[in-house]
Design a protein around this motif. Structure first.
Motif, PDB file in Angstrom:
ATOM      1  N   GLY A 144      40.898  28.220  47.371  1.00  0.00           N
ATOM      2  CA  GLY A 144      41.060  29.514  48.529  1.00  0.00           C
ATOM      3  C   GLY A 144      40.185  29.354  49.635  1.00  0.00           C
ATOM      4  O   GLY A 144      39.576  28.457  49.815  1.00  0.00           O
ATOM      5  N   PHE A 145      39.948  30.417  50.399  1.00  0.00           N
ATOM      6  CA  PHE A 145      39.428  30.291  51.691  1.00  0.00           C
ATOM      7  C   PHE A 145      37.945  29.906  51.731  1.00  0.00           C
ATOM      8  O   PHE A 145      37.132  30.495  50.676  1.00  0.00           O
ATOM      9  CB  PHE A 145      39.635  31.716  52.321  1.00  0.00           C
ATOM     10  CG  PHE A 145      39.107  31.777  53.552  1.00  0.00           C
ATOM     11  CD1 PHE A 145      39.528  31.203  54.785  1.00  0.00           C
ATOM     12  CD2 PHE A 145      37.827  32.953  53.986  1.00  0.00           C
ATOM     13  CE1 PHE A 145      38.845  31.426  56.068  1.00  0.00           C
ATOM     14  CE2 PHE A 145      37.183  33.143  55.301  1.00  0.00           C
ATOM     15  CZ  PHE A 145      37.857  32.390  56.228  1.00  0.00           C
ATOM     16  N   PHE A 525      39.606  45.564  51.330  1.00  0.00           N
ATOM     17  CA  PHE A 525      38.848  44.430  51.104  1.00  0.00           C
ATOM     18  C   PHE A 525      39.088  44.113  49.413  1.00  0.00           C
ATOM     19  O   PHE A 525      38.304  44.703  48.762  1.00  0.00           O
ATOM     20  CB  PHE A 525      37.512  44.123  51.319  1.00  0.00           C
ATOM     21  CG  PHE A 525      36.929  42.821  51.266  1.00  0.00           C
ATOM     22  CD1 PHE A 525      37.455  41.669  52.055  1.00  0.00           C
ATOM     23  CD2 PHE A 525      36.135  42.565  50.362  1.00  0.00           C
ATOM     24  CE1 PHE A 525      37.041  40.546  52.042  1.00  0.00           C
ATOM     25  CE2 PHE A 525      35.741  41.274  50.103  1.00  0.00           C
ATOM     26  CZ  PHE A 525      36.069  40.147  51.061  1.00  0.00           C
ATOM     27  N   ASP A 526      40.099  43.756  48.968  1.00  0.00           N
ATOM     28  CA  ASP A 526      40.601  43.693  47.451  1.00  0.00           C
ATOM     29  C   ASP A 526      40.519  42.400  47.116  1.00  0.00           C
ATOM     30  O   ASP A 526      41.184  41.390  47.288  1.00  0.00           O
ATOM     31  CB  ASP A 526      42.203  44.215  47.451  1.00  0.00           C
ATOM     32  CG  ASP A 526      42.120  44.463  45.950  1.00  0.00           C
ATOM     33  OD1 ASP A 526      41.533  43.850  45.001  1.00  0.00           O
ATOM     34  OD2 ASP A 526      43.222  45.370  45.616  1.00  0.00           O
ATOM     35  N   ARG A 530      42.626  38.850  46.714  1.00  0.00           N
ATOM     36  CA  ARG A 530      42.251  37.531  47.532  1.00  0.00           C
ATOM     37  C   ARG A 530      41.864  36.578  46.686  1.00  0.00           C
ATOM     38  O   ARG A 530      41.745  35.552  47.174  1.00  0.00           O
ATOM     39  CB  ARG A 530      41.208  38.300  48.746  1.00  0.00           C
ATOM     40  CG  ARG A 530      41.746  38.907  49.714  1.00  0.00           C
ATOM     41  CD  ARG A 530      40.554  39.488  50.414  1.00  0.00           C
ATOM     42  NE  ARG A 530      41.160  40.256  51.656  1.00  0.00           N
ATOM     43  CZ  ARG A 530      40.588  40.441  52.765  1.00  0.00           C
ATOM     44  NH1 ARG A 530      39.704  39.600  53.126  1.00  0.00           N
ATOM     45  NH2 ARG A 530      41.029  41.430  53.762  1.00  0.00           N
ATOM     46  N   VAL A 531      41.320  36.774  45.554  1.00  0.00           N
ATOM     47  CA  VAL A 531      40.595  35.763  44.743  1.00  0.00           C
ATOM     48  C   VAL A 531      41.170  35.558  43.264  1.00  0.00           C
ATOM     49  O   VAL A 531      41.605  34.462  43.058  1.00  0.00           O
ATOM     50  CB  VAL A 531      39.147  36.125  44.652  1.00  0.00           C
ATOM     51  CG1 VAL A 531      38.540  35.049  43.616  1.00  0.00           C
ATOM     52  CG2 VAL A 531      38.498  35.956  46.192  1.00  0.00           C
ATOM     53  N   GLY A 558      38.362  47.409  40.478  1.00  0.00           N
ATOM     54  CA  GLY A 558      39.046  47.861  41.790  1.00  0.00           C
ATOM     55  C   GLY A 558      40.141  46.836  41.827  1.00  0.00           C
ATOM     56  O   GLY A 558      41.097  47.154  42.484  1.00  0.00           O
ATOM     57  N   GLY A 559      39.968  45.510  41.429  1.00  0.00           N
ATOM     58  CA  GLY A 559      40.988  44.502  41.732  1.00  0.00           C
ATOM     59  C   GLY A 559      42.167  44.583  40.635  1.00  0.00           C
ATOM     60  O   GLY A 559      43.150  43.757  40.934  1.00  0.00           O
ATOM     61  N   ALA A 560      42.052  45.420  39.673  1.00  0.00           N
ATOM     62  CA  ALA A 560      43.153  45.393  38.639  1.00  0.00           C
ATOM     63  C   ALA A 560      44.487  45.495  39.037  1.00  0.00           C
ATOM     64  O   ALA A 560      45.368  45.064  38.518  1.00  0.00           O
ATOM     65  CB  ALA A 560      42.657  46.449  37.430  1.00  0.00           C
ATOM     66  N   ALA A 561      44.749  46.810  39.874  1.00  0.00           N
ATOM     67  CA  ALA A 561      45.959  47.008  40.233  1.00  0.00           C
ATOM     68  C   ALA A 561      46.820  45.876  41.081  1.00  0.00           C
ATOM     69  O   ALA A 561      47.747  45.606  40.869  1.00  0.00           O
ATOM     70  CB  ALA A 561      45.794  48.252  41.283  1.00  0.00           C
ATOM     71  N   ALA A 562      45.871  45.176  42.036  1.00  0.00           N
ATOM     72  CA  ALA A 562      46.691  44.053  42.565  1.00  0.00           C
ATOM     73  C   ALA A 562      47.186  43.031  41.787  1.00  0.00           C
ATOM     74  O   ALA A 562      48.213  42.491  41.955  1.00  0.00           O
ATOM     75  CB  ALA A 562      45.519  43.484  43.650  1.00  0.00           C
ATOM     76  N   VAL A 563      46.147  42.688  40.564  1.00  0.00           N
ATOM     77  CA  VAL A 563      46.457  41.745  39.824  1.00  0.00           C
ATOM     78  C   VAL A 563      47.817  42.008  39.023  1.00  0.00           C
ATOM     79  O   VAL A 563      48.874  41.379  38.751  1.00  0.00           O
ATOM     80  CB  VAL A 563      45.413  41.360  38.860  1.00  0.00           C
ATOM     81  CG1 VAL A 563      45.805  40.313  37.487  1.00  0.00           C
ATOM     82  CG2 VAL A 563      43.994  40.798  39.499  1.00  0.00           C
TER      83      VAL A 563
END
Length: 751
Positions: A144-145, A525-526, A530-531, A558-563
Motif C-alpha cells: 500500500g501507500f 477517511f475509511d 484504504r488498508v 467503521g471500515g466493516a461496510a467498505a470491506v
C-alpha cells in the motif's frame, strides 16, 4: 559520453533502493574519489559515484529538515505563509505552511497542516496558528501507500493539526487560488471540480466515486495534470505551426521549425506554472524541452539520447523523484513506445499505431505496476483508446481556452460549460466501463514469477518475427495465476494491520479467512477501504468466512461496510449489533461458541453483565498446535476480571492489548494469569488518548512480554502454531524510515 550518462542515471536511481544513507564522511569522500577517476577509463564508475553522492546528499538535506524529536507532539504557536492550493473536504481544511517560525524552536521549511472545522484558508495568506506538531509519519503496512516516502518527496518536514489561528495578512500573488475560485463558481454541468483538476492540477474537489472510476479505468493521468497534459498542449502548438507552414499560411521569411519548438516549449512552461510547477510538472517540462531540442538540432543522435538526458536532468533537479511511482511509470511508458516503434521496419497507419500504442503501454507497464504494488486496470487500454483523444482534442483545449477568457463575459463561461459537458459525458462512459471491469489487485508474487512476467512483456514488445515472441503471452499470464500461499494444517497466519487508532487483525488458515475488526472510519477517511480491503485482496482472499466486530465503535467497526462491499462475507458476528450497518446483518456474539478450521480451534466469549460498549467486546481465542492467541477488543478491568473465571484464562503466547493499552485495561491479575509472551498494540502515532499508558507498559515488561506496537513497527505478521519469529513492516529497511530506537528496542521475538 552516452555510457557516462547511463552510469550517472544508475547512480541517481540507486538512492531508491538504499536501506540507509551513507555517513557524512562517505558523502564527502564520494565526489573526491569520483573526480579523481574521471580522467581514466573508469569514468563510468566516476559518473555513477557522482550521481549516487548527489542523490544521497540531497536526501540527507531533506531528512535533516524534519521536525526535531523533542518537538514531536508539542503544541506551539507557528507563523508562516500558506503555499499552493488548499484543500477543503467535508469540513476539513488541509494546506501547507512554508517558512514557519516559532519562538525558541527551529521548524522545517515546509509543514503540512490539517484544520478540522477551520475557516476558509487561501494560498498566499499569512497566518499565526496554534499547531500540535508531529514528525513525518504514516501508516506502514506490507502493501500500500507509503506516506512517509510521499512526504519526503514533497520535502515536508513536519505535519500537524491546527487548534486555533488568526489571519495576519491577506493573500499575495494568489492568482492560482483566484482562478480556482472562478472555475468552481462557473456552471460546468456539475464538473467544475474536474475542470479545476484538469487546468490547475487540484484534485481535492473530486468525489470518491470519481477517483474510483478513474482508477478502475486507468485514466487518473488524464484528469489531474501530468506529463501527458504538458506534452499534449505543447504538441498541439507545434502541430498548429507545422500545419500552417505545410499549407503556406506561415510567413516564408520566418523559419517555422524554431518557432514551432519555441512556442511549444513556452506553452509547456505556461501550463506548468498554472499547475503549480510541482515535481511531476517539472519532469514533464524538462522532457518536452529536451525532445524539442532534439527535434531542432540533434535528430542524428537517435531518440534514446533525449530520453536519457531527460531522466538525468529530472533526477539532478530532484533526486527524490525516484521515490514516486509516477516517475517510473512516466519514463517507462515513453521507453516502451520508443522501443516498440523504433524497431519497426515500416510505418503503421495512424489508427493502427494508436490502438497498438495503448496495448503496448499496458503490456510494458504491467510488470512495473506489479512491483510497485499498484492496482491493475483491466480496461485501461480500451478506456484510454477513446479517453485520451477526447481529453486532448475536446476537453483540454476548451478548458484552457475558457480559463484564459474568463474575463470576457459569456465567452469564457460558455467554453467552460461546453468543456464540463464533454467531461461529464466521458465520466458517464468510463463509469459504465468501470462497472464491468473494476481494477484488479494482484496477489503477492514470488520474485521468480515476476521475473518471468517481465521477460514475457519484453518478448511481446519485440517486433513480429522475433523467435519465441509468442511465448511472451504464457509468461506474462503467470502473474495472473500465481499459486496461493500454502499454510500448513494446524497453523494460522496472523497479521495485525496498521490502521492507526483502531484495530484490524486478519487470520488465515489453510482454507479459511477471518477478520477481527475492520479498522476505523472518520468522515471520508475509511481505513477499511484504504488498508484492510486492499491487503485482503493482495493476499488472494476472495471471500471472508467470518467477520468478528468486537463492538460497534467507529475505530473497530467503521471500515466493516467498505470491506463487506468489496468482498463476500459469509457471516458477521458482533459484540454489539446495534450501531452496525444494517446490511451487515450481524449475529450476536455467543459465549462458548467453538469451531475448528484446518486443525485450528476458535472460541468466542462475551461478558454477560457488560454495560458499556467496550465491556461488550466479543473476545476471540485461537489455538494452533499448542500456541494461543487472545483477541480482546476494548474490554476493561471489570471484563478482564470476569474472563479470569473462564477456560480462556490460561497461559497465552500472543495477547492483543485490551483497549489499545489504555489505563483502564491490562490489569495486573489479568496479565499474571495469562503471562503473554508477546503483546500486540494497535494505536495511532501521537494519539490524543495517551495510548499505551506508561503503567500498562511497565506491567507488560514485568511479565516479560515482548511488545509490538503498530505506531512504531507498523503491521506485524506471524504464524501461530510455529516458533518462527514475527515480521514487522518496519523491518523492511528504507532510508526514509530508519529503525525506531525507543522503549521497545530490546524486545525479543515470541517463542
Amino acid at each position: 559520453m552516452r555510457t557516462g550518462m547511463f552510469a550517472l542515471a544508475l547512480g541517481l536511481l540507486a538512492l531508491r533502493f538504499l536501506p540507509a544513507l551513507p555517513s557524512v564522511g562517505w558523502l564527502l569522500v564520494l565526489p573526491v574519489v569520483a573526480l579523481m577517476m574521471l580522467p581514466f577509463r573508469t569514468y563510468p564508475l566516476a559518473f555513477f559515484l557522482l550521481g549516487l553522492g548527489w542523490a544521497c546528499l540531497s536526501a540527507q538535506w531533506a531528512l535533516d529538515d524534519r521536525l526535531a524529536s523533542e518537538l514531536d507532539g508539542q503544541t506551539r504557536w507557528v507563523e508562516g505563509r500558506v503555499t499552493g492550493l488548499t484543500q477543503h473536504t467535508e469540513g476539513v481544511v488541509r494546506f501547507e505552511l512554508s517558512d514557519g517560525r516559532s519562538r525558541k524552536a527551529k521548524l522545517p521549511k515546509r509543514i503540512r497542516l490539517t484544520w478540522h472545522g477551520g475557516p476558509p484558508v487561501q494560498g498566499g495568506e499569512r497566518w499565526r496558528l496554534a499547531v500540535t506538531l508531529k514528525r513525518p509519519s504514516g501508516l506502514l503496512n506490507f502493501h500500500g501507500f507509503d506516506q512517509q516516502a510521499w512526504l519526503l518527496t514533497r520535502r515536508v518536514g513536519a505535519t500537524g493539526s491546527v487548534k486555533d489561528g488568526q489571519r495576519l495578512a491577506p493573500a499575495r500573488h494568489a492568482w492560482r487560488d483566484s482562478i480556482r475560485q472562478q472555475l468552481l463558481a462557473v456552471d460546468a454541468q456539475g464538473r467544475e471540480a474536474g475542470l479545476a483538476a484538469l487546468v490547475l492540477g487540484d484534485g481535492s474537489g473530486l468525489l470518491r466515486e470519481d477517483w474510483r472510476i478513474l482508477q478502475d479505468t486507468g485514466t487518473v493521468h488524464l484528469l489531474v495534470i501530468s506529463g501527458q497534459h504538458i506534452g499534449l498542449l505543447s504538441g498541439l502548438i507545434y502541430a498548429l505551426v507545422a500545419g500552417l507552414a505545410r499549407y503556406g499560411a506561415w510567413p516564408r521569411r520566418i523559419p517555422w521549425l524554431p518557432w514551432a519548438c519555441g512556442l511549444a516549449f513556452a506553452a509547456a512552461l505556461a501550463y506548468g506554472l498554472l499547475a503549480g510547477f510541482e515535481v511531476p510538472v517539472q519532469r514533464a517540462c524538462v522532457m518536452v524541452g529536451l525532445v524539442l531540442l532534439w527535434r531542432l538540432r540533434f535528430r542524428h543522435l537517435g531518440i534514446w539520447w533525449p530520453l536519457l538526458l531527460a531522466l538525468n536532468a529530472v533526477l539532478v533537479m530532484e533526486p527524490l523523484a525516484s521515490l514516486q511511482p509516477g516517475f517510473w511509470l512516466s519514463f517507462a511508458a515513453v521507453a516502451v513506445l520508443v522501443l516498440a516503434f523504433s524497431g519497426r521496419l515500416g510505418p503503421w497507419r495512424v489508427w493502427h499505431a494508436w490502438t497498438r500504442a495503448q496495448w503496448l503501454i499496458a503490456i510494458g507497464l504491467f510488470p512495473l505496476i506489479l512491483v510497485l504494488g499498484l492496482p491493475v486496470s483491466l480496461s485501461a487500454p480500451l478506456a484510454n483508446l477513446f479517453a485520451v483523444p477526447w481529453i486532448s482534442v475536446v476537453v483540454l483545449p476548451l478548458a484552457v481556452l475558457g480559463t484564459l477568457l474568463l474575463a470576457v463575459p459569456v465567452l469564457g463561461s460558455g467554453l467552460l460549460w461546453l468543456a464540463g459537458g464533454a467531461l461529464n459525458g466521458l465520466f458517464t462512459a468510463l463509469g459504465v466501463l468501470a462497472g464491468q471491469l473494476p481494477a484488479w489487485i494482484p496477489a503477492e508474487m514470488p520474485f521468480g514469477f515476476w521475473l518471468l512476467s517481465l521477460i514475457g512483456a519484453l518478448l511481446l514488445l519485440m517486433p513480429t518475427g522475433i523467435p519465441f515472441r509468442l511465448l511472451g503471452w504464457p509468461l506474462l499470464l503467470l502473474a495472473v495465476f500465481v499459486p496461493g500461499e500454502d499454510i500448513p494444517r494446524g497453523q494460522v497466519e496472523v497479521v495485525q494491520l496498521d490502521v492507526g487508532q483502531g484495530l484490524a487483525i486478519v487470520l488465515r488458515t489453510r482454507h479459511h479467512t477471518l477478520l477481527y475488526d475492520a479498522g476505523p472510519r472518520l468522515g471520508d477517511f475509511d481505513l477499511g477501504a484504504r488498508v484492510v480491503l486492499p491487503s485482503l485482496r493482495k493476499w488472494g482472499v476472495t471471500q471472508l468466512d467470518l467477520m468478528v466486530l468486537s463492538h460497534a465503535d467507529a475505530d473497530h467497526a467503521g471500515g466493516a461496510a467498505a470491506v463487506a462491499r468489496g468482498l463476500p462475507v459469509k457471516r458477521v458476528v458482533g459484540g454489539e449489533t446495534v450501531g452496525l450497518a444494517l446490511f451487515l446483518q450481524a449475529q450476536p456474539c455467543a459465549s462458548g461458541e467453538q469451531w475448528e478450521w484446518d486443525g485450528v480451534t476458535f472460541q468466542l466469549w462475551q461478558w454477560s453483565d457488560a454495560v458499556s460498549g467496550n465491556q461488550k467486546s466479543c473476545v476471540l481465542q485461537v489455538q494452533a498446535s499448542g500456541k494461543r492467541l487472545l483477541l480482546t477488543g476494548d474490554i476493561d478491568h471489570q471484563a478482564e476480571r470476569a474472563l479470569l473465571s473462564t477456560p480462556l484464562a490460561v497461559g497465552t503466547d500472543w495477547l492483543q492489548a485490551p483497549h489499545h493499552g489504555s489505563r483502564s485495561s491490562s490489569s495486573w491479575p489479568f496479565l499474571q494469569r495469562l503471562a503473554p509472551a508477546a503483546v500486540l498494540i494497535s494505536r495511532g502515532h501521537g494519539n490524543g488518548f495517551g495510548h499505551p499508558h506508561p503503567r500498562v507498559l511497565e506491567r507488560y515488561h514485568q511479565v516479560g512480554s515482548a511488545i509490538y506496537d503498530s505506531a512504531e513497527q507498523g503491521a506485524v505478521r506471524f504464524r501461530l502454531g510455529t516458533d518462527d519469529p514475527p515480521v514487522t513492516a518496519r523491518s523492511q529497511r528504507r532510508f526514509w524510515r530508519p529503525p525506531v530506537i525507543g522503549r521497545y528496542q530490546k524486545q525479543q521475538p515470541a517463542t
